[in-house]
Design a protein around this motif. Structure first.
Motif, PDB file in Angstrom:
ATOM      1  N   LEU A   1       0.722  -1.203   0.131  1.00  0.00           N
ATOM      2  CA  LEU A   1       0.079   0.056  -0.066  1.00  0.00           C
ATOM      3  C   LEU A   1       0.867   1.404  -0.023  1.00  0.00           C
ATOM      4  O   LEU A   1       0.292   2.395  -0.420  1.00  0.00           O
ATOM      5  CB  LEU A   1      -1.004   0.014   1.131  1.00  0.00           C
ATOM      6  CG  LEU A   1      -2.180  -0.990   1.319  1.00  0.00           C
ATOM      7  CD1 LEU A   1      -2.885  -1.006   2.502  1.00  0.00           C
ATOM      8  CD2 LEU A   1      -3.024  -0.734  -0.038  1.00  0.00           C
ATOM      9  N   LEU A   2       2.111   1.273   0.751  1.00  0.00           N
ATOM     10  CA  LEU A   2       2.859   2.421   0.507  1.00  0.00           C
ATOM     11  C   LEU A   2       3.345   2.598  -0.768  1.00  0.00           C
ATOM     12  O   LEU A   2       3.357   3.758  -1.321  1.00  0.00           O
ATOM     13  CB  LEU A   2       4.163   2.167   1.648  1.00  0.00           C
ATOM     14  CG  LEU A   2       3.869   2.474   3.110  1.00  0.00           C
ATOM     15  CD1 LEU A   2       5.151   1.864   3.846  1.00  0.00           C
ATOM     16  CD2 LEU A   2       3.662   3.726   3.374  1.00  0.00           C
ATOM     17  N   VAL A   3       3.592   1.671  -1.513  1.00  0.00           N
ATOM     18  CA  VAL A   3       4.189   1.716  -2.918  1.00  0.00           C
ATOM     19  C   VAL A   3       2.988   2.576  -3.786  1.00  0.00           C
ATOM     20  O   VAL A   3       3.187   3.418  -4.464  1.00  0.00           O
ATOM     21  CB  VAL A   3       4.792   0.498  -3.553  1.00  0.00           C
ATOM     22  CG1 VAL A   3       4.839   0.533  -4.966  1.00  0.00           C
ATOM     23  CG2 VAL A   3       5.880  -0.107  -2.919  1.00  0.00           C
ATOM     24  N   GLY A   4       1.733   1.889  -3.722  1.00  0.00           N
ATOM     25  CA  GLY A   4       0.720   2.419  -4.284  1.00  0.00           C
ATOM     26  C   GLY A   4       0.232   3.519  -3.869  1.00  0.00           C
ATOM     27  O   GLY A   4       0.092   4.553  -4.739  1.00  0.00           O
ATOM     28  N   SER A   5       0.380   4.122  -2.623  1.00  0.00           N
ATOM     29  CA  SER A   5      -0.147   5.247  -2.185  1.00  0.00           C
ATOM     30  C   SER A   5       1.001   6.583  -2.554  1.00  0.00           C
ATOM     31  O   SER A   5       0.825   7.548  -3.148  1.00  0.00           O
ATOM     32  CB  SER A   5       0.160   5.581  -0.777  1.00  0.00           C
ATOM     33  OG  SER A   5      -1.004   4.932  -0.232  1.00  0.00           O
TER      34      SER A   5
ATOM     35  N   LEU B   1       3.043   6.142  -5.705  1.00  0.00           N
ATOM     36  CA  LEU B   1       2.917   6.396  -6.955  1.00  0.00           C
ATOM     37  C   LEU B   1       1.363   7.280  -7.085  1.00  0.00           C
ATOM     38  O   LEU B   1       1.434   8.329  -7.907  1.00  0.00           O
ATOM     39  CB  LEU B   1       2.466   4.896  -7.486  1.00  0.00           C
ATOM     40  CG  LEU B   1       2.064   5.075  -9.257  1.00  0.00           C
ATOM     41  CD1 LEU B   1       3.450   5.663  -9.993  1.00  0.00           C
ATOM     42  CD2 LEU B   1       1.862   3.551  -9.598  1.00  0.00           C
ATOM     43  N   LEU B   2       0.409   7.075  -6.470  1.00  0.00           N
ATOM     44  CA  LEU B   2      -1.015   7.981  -6.695  1.00  0.00           C
ATOM     45  C   LEU B   2      -0.491   9.386  -6.151  1.00  0.00           C
ATOM     46  O   LEU B   2      -1.119  10.203  -6.761  1.00  0.00           O
ATOM     47  CB  LEU B   2      -2.143   7.376  -5.901  1.00  0.00           C
ATOM     48  CG  LEU B   2      -2.751   6.190  -6.318  1.00  0.00           C
ATOM     49  CD1 LEU B   2      -3.684   5.554  -5.503  1.00  0.00           C
ATOM     50  CD2 LEU B   2      -3.268   6.218  -7.737  1.00  0.00           C
ATOM     51  N   ALA B   3       0.117   9.375  -5.187  1.00  0.00           N
ATOM     52  CA  ALA B   3       0.540  10.974  -4.685  1.00  0.00           C
ATOM     53  C   ALA B   3       1.179  11.566  -5.748  1.00  0.00           C
ATOM     54  O   ALA B   3       0.951  12.903  -5.994  1.00  0.00           O
ATOM     55  CB  ALA B   3       1.636  10.755  -3.334  1.00  0.00           C
TER      56      ALA B   3
ATOM     57  N   THR C   1     -10.470   6.818  -5.515  1.00  0.00           N
ATOM     58  CA  THR C   1      -9.562   5.609  -5.413  1.00  0.00           C
ATOM     59  C   THR C   1      -8.311   5.900  -4.702  1.00  0.00           C
ATOM     60  O   THR C   1      -7.975   5.540  -3.991  1.00  0.00           O
ATOM     61  CB  THR C   1      -9.336   4.965  -6.792  1.00  0.00           C
ATOM     62  OG1 THR C   1     -10.620   4.648  -7.521  1.00  0.00           O
ATOM     63  CG2 THR C   1      -8.640   3.666  -6.432  1.00  0.00           C
ATOM     64  N   SER C   2      -7.734   7.255  -4.763  1.00  0.00           N
ATOM     65  CA  SER C   2      -6.468   7.478  -4.318  1.00  0.00           C
ATOM     66  C   SER C   2      -6.793   8.140  -2.862  1.00  0.00           C
ATOM     67  O   SER C   2      -6.035   7.554  -2.189  1.00  0.00           O
ATOM     68  CB  SER C   2      -6.071   8.897  -5.106  1.00  0.00           C
ATOM     69  OG  SER C   2      -5.858   8.613  -6.542  1.00  0.00           O
ATOM     70  N   TYR C   3      -7.984   8.559  -2.691  1.00  0.00           N
ATOM     71  CA  TYR C   3      -8.392   8.714  -1.136  1.00  0.00           C
ATOM     72  C   TYR C   3      -8.358   7.499  -0.418  1.00  0.00           C
ATOM     73  O   TYR C   3      -7.840   7.349   0.619  1.00  0.00           O
ATOM     74  CB  TYR C   3      -9.701   9.631  -1.240  1.00  0.00           C
ATOM     75  CG  TYR C   3      -9.945  10.944  -1.855  1.00  0.00           C
ATOM     76  CD1 TYR C   3      -8.472  11.667  -2.273  1.00  0.00           C
ATOM     77  CD2 TYR C   3     -11.212  11.260  -2.263  1.00  0.00           C
ATOM     78  CE1 TYR C   3      -8.818  12.869  -2.701  1.00  0.00           C
ATOM     79  CE2 TYR C   3     -11.357  12.412  -3.115  1.00  0.00           C
ATOM     80  CZ  TYR C   3     -10.115  13.255  -3.217  1.00  0.00           C
ATOM     81  OH  TYR C   3     -10.359  14.462  -3.909  1.00  0.00           O
ATOM     82  N   ALA C   4      -9.109   6.579  -1.030  1.00  0.00           N
ATOM     83  CA  ALA C   4      -9.311   5.274  -0.462  1.00  0.00           C
ATOM     84  C   ALA C   4      -7.947   4.594  -0.091  1.00  0.00           C
ATOM     85  O   ALA C   4      -7.916   3.974   0.901  1.00  0.00           O
ATOM     86  CB  ALA C   4     -10.395   4.412  -1.175  1.00  0.00           C
TER      87      ALA C   4
ATOM     88  N   LEU D   1       3.131  -5.950  -6.820  1.00  0.00           N
ATOM     89  CA  LEU D   1       1.791  -5.691  -6.135  1.00  0.00           C
ATOM     90  C   LEU D   1       1.579  -4.291  -5.941  1.00  0.00           C
ATOM     91  O   LEU D   1       0.373  -3.948  -6.184  1.00  0.00           O
ATOM     92  CB  LEU D   1       1.758  -6.710  -4.975  1.00  0.00           C
ATOM     93  CG  LEU D   1       1.931  -7.990  -5.034  1.00  0.00           C
ATOM     94  CD1 LEU D   1       2.163  -8.774  -3.727  1.00  0.00           C
ATOM     95  CD2 LEU D   1       0.978  -8.716  -5.674  1.00  0.00           C
ATOM     96  N   GLY D   2       2.280  -3.450  -5.468  1.00  0.00           N
ATOM     97  CA  GLY D   2       1.863  -2.149  -5.088  1.00  0.00           C
ATOM     98  C   GLY D   2       1.821  -1.175  -6.084  1.00  0.00           C
ATOM     99  O   GLY D   2       0.795  -0.263  -6.307  1.00  0.00           O
ATOM    100  N   VAL D   3       2.447  -1.454  -7.530  1.00  0.00           N
ATOM    101  CA  VAL D   3       2.134  -0.785  -8.472  1.00  0.00           C
ATOM    102  C   VAL D   3       0.923  -0.929  -9.495  1.00  0.00           C
ATOM    103  O   VAL D   3       0.198  -0.226  -9.889  1.00  0.00           O
ATOM    104  CB  VAL D   3       3.431  -0.519  -9.346  1.00  0.00           C
ATOM    105  CG1 VAL D   3       3.292   0.172 -10.821  1.00  0.00           C
ATOM    106  CG2 VAL D   3       4.697   0.067  -8.843  1.00  0.00           C
TER     107      VAL D   3
END
Length: 299
Positions: free
Chosen positions: A44-48, A50-52, A183-186, A219-221
Motif C-alpha cells: 500500500l505504501l508503494v501504491g500510495s 505512486l498515486l501521490a 480511489t486515491s483517497y481510499a 503488487l503495489g504498482v
C-alpha cells in the motif's frame, strides 16, 4: 461514442482480471519473506506513493471534511481489512483456491447494490453469476484441494465481504469526486490504518530476498493501483454489480499464472471449470434487447 465507451469498459475489465489474478500469486511469493501485515503495508505504501505523485501532477482536489470519515471507513474495509485478511488467509490456502473464495465478492456486491442502490439484475444475469461461481468451485476441486473451512478460508471470505462493501458504497463518492480522485483517497486511507505495522518493516526489507521484494513492488504498482482504478471507472458508469461481475474469471487466470510462476499445475477438472466460468460470465453479460425495459450489462 458508444463504441469508444464499450472499448474502454472492455479494457478496464481485462486489466482488472489480469492484474488481480497475478496478485494472488504475488502474495504467495511475498509471504516467503514478509509477514502478512508488512506485505500489506509495503504494497500500500508503494501504491500510495505512486498515486501521490500523479495526484500532485494532475492537482486532484482534496476531499471535503464531511466525507473524510466515510473515506476512512471505506478505505479501511477495501484495503486495510481486505489485504491483511487475504494475506493471512494465503498462509494456509493456495493462490488458486484463495482466488476462488474471493470470487464471492461479486455475489456480495450484487446483493448490497440491490438492497441499497436498486441495481437490479435480471434472471439471465443471476443465472450467469451462479453458473460462473459453480465453474469457480469446479476449478478449485480440480486442484485436489477440498473445501475445508479453516481459519484461512474464513479470513479470505471476510476479505471478500469487506471488499464488496467498498465496491458498493463507493458509488456516491465516485460521482462526486471522480474515479481517480476517490480511489486515491481510499488507498491513502487504507495505508493510513496500516501504519500501525510500520515498526520492523525496514528490517524486513533489508533481510528479504531481492526477488521477493520486487514481487511486492509489483503488487503495489500494478494489482493495487490499476485494477481499483479500472473497477472504479466501470462502477462510475455502470454500477457496482457490473464492475465486479467479471471477477469470476480471475480464478481461471490465477491458476494459469500460478502454474507459470509457482509451478502449481492445474488439473483437467480445473480447465473444465474455467470453461464453465467463462460461459457463465458471458451469459450474465449478454446485451439485452433494446426494446425490453432491461439494463444493458454488456461488456
Amino acid at each position: 461514442m458508444h463504441k469508444q465507451s464499450d472499448t474502454s469498459i472492455i479494457l478496464a475489465h481485462s486489466l482488472s482480471i489480469l492484474l488481480w489474478a497475478s496478485a494472488f500469486v504475488g502474495i504467495r511469493a511475498g509471504l516467503d519473506a514478509y509477514t502478512p501485515e508488512h506485505l500489506s503495508l509495503l504494497r500500500l505504501l508503494v501504491g500510495s506513493t505512486l498515486l501521490a505523485i500523479f495526484g500532485f501532477i494532475f492537482r486532484i482536489r482534496l476531499p471535503e471534511a464531511k466525507d473524510i470519515p466515510a473515506i476512512l471507513l471505506l478505505g479501511g474495509l477495501g484495503f486495510t481489512v481486505y489485504h491483511t485478511t487475504l494475506n493471512y488467509g494465503e498462509q494456509t490456502v493456495s493462490a488458486g483456491v484463495a482466488s476462488v473464495f474471493v470470487s464471492t465478492t461479486p455475489i456480495f456486491a450484487a446483493i448490497f447494490a440491490l438492497l441499497f442502490f436498486g441495481e437490479q439484475l435480471g434472471i439471465r444475469q443471476w443465472a450467469g453469476a451462479m453458473l460462473a461461481f459453480l465453474g469457480v468451485i469446479i476449478i478449485s476441486l480440480g486442484t485436489g484441494s477440498t473445501f475445508q473451512f479453516n481459519n484461512g478460508v474464513l479470513l479470505i471470505l471476510l476479505a471478500a465481504f469487506s471488499e464488496s462493501i467498498y465496491f458498493t458504497f463507493q458509488k456516491p463518492y465516485l460521482e462526486k469526486y471522480g474515479f481517480f480522485a476517490f480511489t486515491s483517497y481510499a488507498i491513502w486511507a487504507g495505508t493510513f490504518w496500516m501504519l500501525i505495522f510500520l515498526p520492523g518493516l525496514g528490517d524486513a526489507i533489508m533481510h528479504a530476498p531481492r526477488n521477493v521484494t520486487v514481487s511486492i513492488l509489483y503488487l503495489g504498482v500494478f494489482p493495487t493501483v490499476v485494477p481499483y482504478l479500472a473497477l472504479a471507472f466501470i462502477a462510475s458508469r455502470n454500477g457496482a454489480s457490473e464492475a465486479t461481475r467479471s471477477l469470476y474469471l480471475i480464478p481461471s487466470l490465477a491458476f494459469i499464472i500460478a502454474w507459470i510462476w509457482l509451478g502449481e499445475i492445474p488439473a483437467f477438472l480445473s480447465i473444465v471449470g474455467g470453461a464453465i466460468t467463462l460461459f457463465g460470465v458471458l451469459l450474465s453479460n449478454i446485451k439485452t434487447d433494446k426494446k425490453q425495459d432491461q439494463p444493458n450489462y454488456g461488456l
